[in-house]
Scaffold this motif. Structure first.
Motif, mmCIF file in Angstrom:
data_model
loop_
_atom_site.group_PDB
_atom_site.id
_atom_site.type_symbol
_atom_site.label_atom_id
_atom_site.label_comp_id
_atom_site.label_asym_id
_atom_site.label_seq_id
_atom_site.Cartn_x
_atom_site.Cartn_y
_atom_site.Cartn_z
ATOM 1 N N LEU A 12 0.804 -1.225 0.000
ATOM 2 C CA LEU A 12 0.000 0.000 0.000
ATOM 3 C C LEU A 12 0.833 1.269 0.000
ATOM 4 N N LEU A 15 -0.858 4.607 1.118
ATOM 5 C CA LEU A 15 -2.258 4.259 1.355
ATOM 6 C C LEU A 15 -2.461 3.509 2.663
ATOM 7 N N SER A 18 -4.765 4.467 5.676
ATOM 8 C CA SER A 18 -6.171 4.090 5.791
ATOM 9 C C SER A 18 -6.285 2.674 6.333
ATOM 10 N N PHE A 21 -8.379 0.416 4.031
ATOM 11 C CA PHE A 21 -7.633 -0.015 2.848
ATOM 12 C C PHE A 21 -6.672 -1.138 3.216
ATOM 13 N N TRP A 22 -6.095 -1.028 4.393
ATOM 14 C CA TRP A 22 -5.177 -2.058 4.897
ATOM 15 C C TRP A 22 -5.919 -3.393 5.030
ATOM 16 N N ARG A 54 -4.928 -1.743 -5.784
ATOM 17 C CA ARG A 54 -4.287 -0.576 -5.173
ATOM 18 C C ARG A 54 -4.666 0.707 -5.914
ATOM 19 N N LEU A 57 -8.151 1.858 -5.173
ATOM 20 C CA LEU A 57 -8.225 2.576 -3.900
ATOM 21 C C LEU A 57 -7.756 4.024 -4.067
ATOM 22 N N SER A 108 -12.178 5.272 3.060
ATOM 23 C CA SER A 108 -10.800 5.239 3.564
ATOM 24 C C SER A 108 -10.728 5.304 5.083
#
Length: 200
Positions: A12, A15, A18, A21-22, A54, A57, A108
């Motif tokens: 990520l 990113l 977040s 998102f993880w 990815r 996102l 997010s």
């Protein structure tokens, strides 16, 4: 589970700020074995499927759902917030953008617009270090303006200049410590002068 999140963090990059998102990326990585996860951690760009997720996102965060994200889901999610004026296409487009950006922020879990913008900026910095962009193309890639792209590229140039100066300083220390010959030192100083010209 920790190994999945460690790999997800590596993939990520910026990113990872977040947590949702993880979670999404860790779930994506679940079918992979330890060897595949290790390969991903050493070369995060090697897995096309992971990179597609990815970038999706990133697109959510940027309010640009043309990059693979499901725009219909986003439009349905916040459709009640749109009150376009009949025939006013500019207003309608601005409302759609705000709605999609709102969806990205909500997905997010980032606290505010400033946090979203910082994550996008950090992502753009990494992208610009990997690939040669002009300001217009970089701004467009992140659904931002030409001016936004220009400011990111200015930061990239500043970072590269700083890295170059640090490398030159290290090289000079090595040459001094090794008691290099005058000819060798002159050769490297000539190369350093060329690098400095490139920096300027």
């Amino acid at each position: 589970m920790a190994r999945l999140y460690a790999a997800a963090e590596k993939v990520l990059g910026p990113l990872k700020e977040s947590r949702p998102f993880w979670d999404v990326m860790a779930h994506e990585l679940m079918p992979r074995d330890d060897q595949q996860l290790q390969q991903l951690m050493t070369n995060p760009r090697a897995d096309q499927q992971v990179q597609e997720l990815r970038w999706e996102l990133v697109c959510y965060l940027a309010g640009d759902l043309s990059g693979g994200a499901d725009s219909s889901a986003a439009d349905n999610l916040l459709s009640a917030t749109v009150t376009p004026e009949p025939g006013n296409k500019i207003f309608e487009a601005a409302q759609v953008y705000r709605r999609r950006a709102g969806v990205g922020k909500a997905l997010s879990g980032l606290p505010d617009d400033a946090a979203v913008n910082q994550v996008l900026r950090n992502e753009a910095l990494k992208e610009a270090l990997r690939t040669d962009y002009n300001a217009s193309d970089l701004g467009a890639r992140f659904n931002r303006s030409n001016n936004w792209g220009r400011k990111v590229l200015e930061d990239v140039r500043g970072q590269l200049s700083s890295d170059l100066e640090a490398a030159v300083g290290s090289l000079r220390q090595i040459l001094a410590g090794a008691e290099a010959s005058t000819d060798l030192r002159n050769t490297y100083e000539a190369e350093i002068a060329k690098w400095s010209d490139l920096k300027g």
